[in-house]
Design an enzyme around this catalytic site. Sequence first.
Site, short mmCIF file in Angstrom:
data_model
loop_
_atom_site.label_atom_id
_atom_site.label_comp_id
_atom_site.label_asym_id
_atom_site.label_seq_id
_atom_site.Cartn_x
_atom_site.Cartn_y
_atom_site.Cartn_z
N SER A 127 -6.04 -3.49 4.82
CA SER A 127 -6.30 -4.41 3.71
C SER A 127 -7.35 -3.86 2.77
CB SER A 127 -6.78 -5.75 4.27
OG SER A 127 -7.32 -6.58 3.26
N TYR A 152 -12.29 -10.94 8.90
CA TYR A 152 -10.94 -10.42 8.64
C TYR A 152 -11.02 -8.94 8.26
CZ TYR A 152 -6.58 -9.53 6.15
OH TYR A 152 -5.40 -8.97 5.72
#
Length: 340
Positions: A127, A152
């Site tokens: 990501s 995350y």
Amino acid sequence: MKILVTGAAGFIGNFVAERLCLDGHEVVGIDNLNDYYDPKLKIARLERIQHLDNFRFFKMDVADREGIETLFAQEQFQRVIHLAAQAGVRYSIENPMAYIDSNLVGMATILEGCRHNNVEHLVYASSSSVYGMNEVMPFSTKDAVDHPVSLYAATKKSNELMAHTYSHLYGLPTTGLRFFTVYGPWGRPDMAMYLFTKAIADEQPIKVFNHGQMRRDFTYIDDIVEGVVRVQDKVAQSSESWSAADPTPDSSKAPFKVFNIGNNTPVELGYFIECVEKAFGKEAKKDYMPMQPGDVLATYADVDDLANEVEFKPETSIEYGTQQFVDWYKSFYLTERKSA
């Protein structure tokens, strides 16, 4: 080839599975169909591709060690595209253990499955959030990413480290893909494109964080899929030029590689909202709010390596992509609402 796609009911996984099937591969998809967002949308995505003869689906959690071990042993996949994960930056602040189970334990079970079953290439989702506190733009895979600002992001960076370890110890070729703000038809309900469109449809105010002073490298789903498919076909190899005296994080003496997949064109949040308004044909009500914990001011992908190595660079305009999303939203939700 026989390819496993994890997260096959998710946004990206569903489109990747479809494309691979259309390209003639045998695809097995797994997903746990959890309720992070409406499972009906996930089931509807699966219904899009259930007619494909070369697609099979199993409801399964990537953190299920015994289940994943059995699946790999029985199916003997040649390649694996691991897209299943607990997504969302803000949700990770309130529910950290969901990210440990899915993103860390899940990655470990997939790595073990690949290791013990001679998988040729593991491609997995990282990501843009791994860039965290980095401020040098555009974000390059050659930059260090040691200061994440959300759990995350930390789990995604951990995935890259875990992959490198398996590449180094067991010779497993791995490629990580740092996705930049993916959007398009069938997109996730927790993403800005969906939230803004729904708010306009429901005549509710949209939440504009940091008073709109943010930029995002919005990347259309078709570009993401093209990048994933091209990368899985280019098996990661060791880099002869890599040096421990001057190491770069995106490659290694091991068969390990990391790419950005982004549109290489950051868009101001204010202009993004204008595009949604124009596509919908209606002005949004706006609530201007402060910056949220875990957010970053800007994302901007350097995609030179992607262009050089797989001859592809995302180029879909935000204007086109927004219109495609809004058209899908109206068809999927508003038409259904009117007929109910």
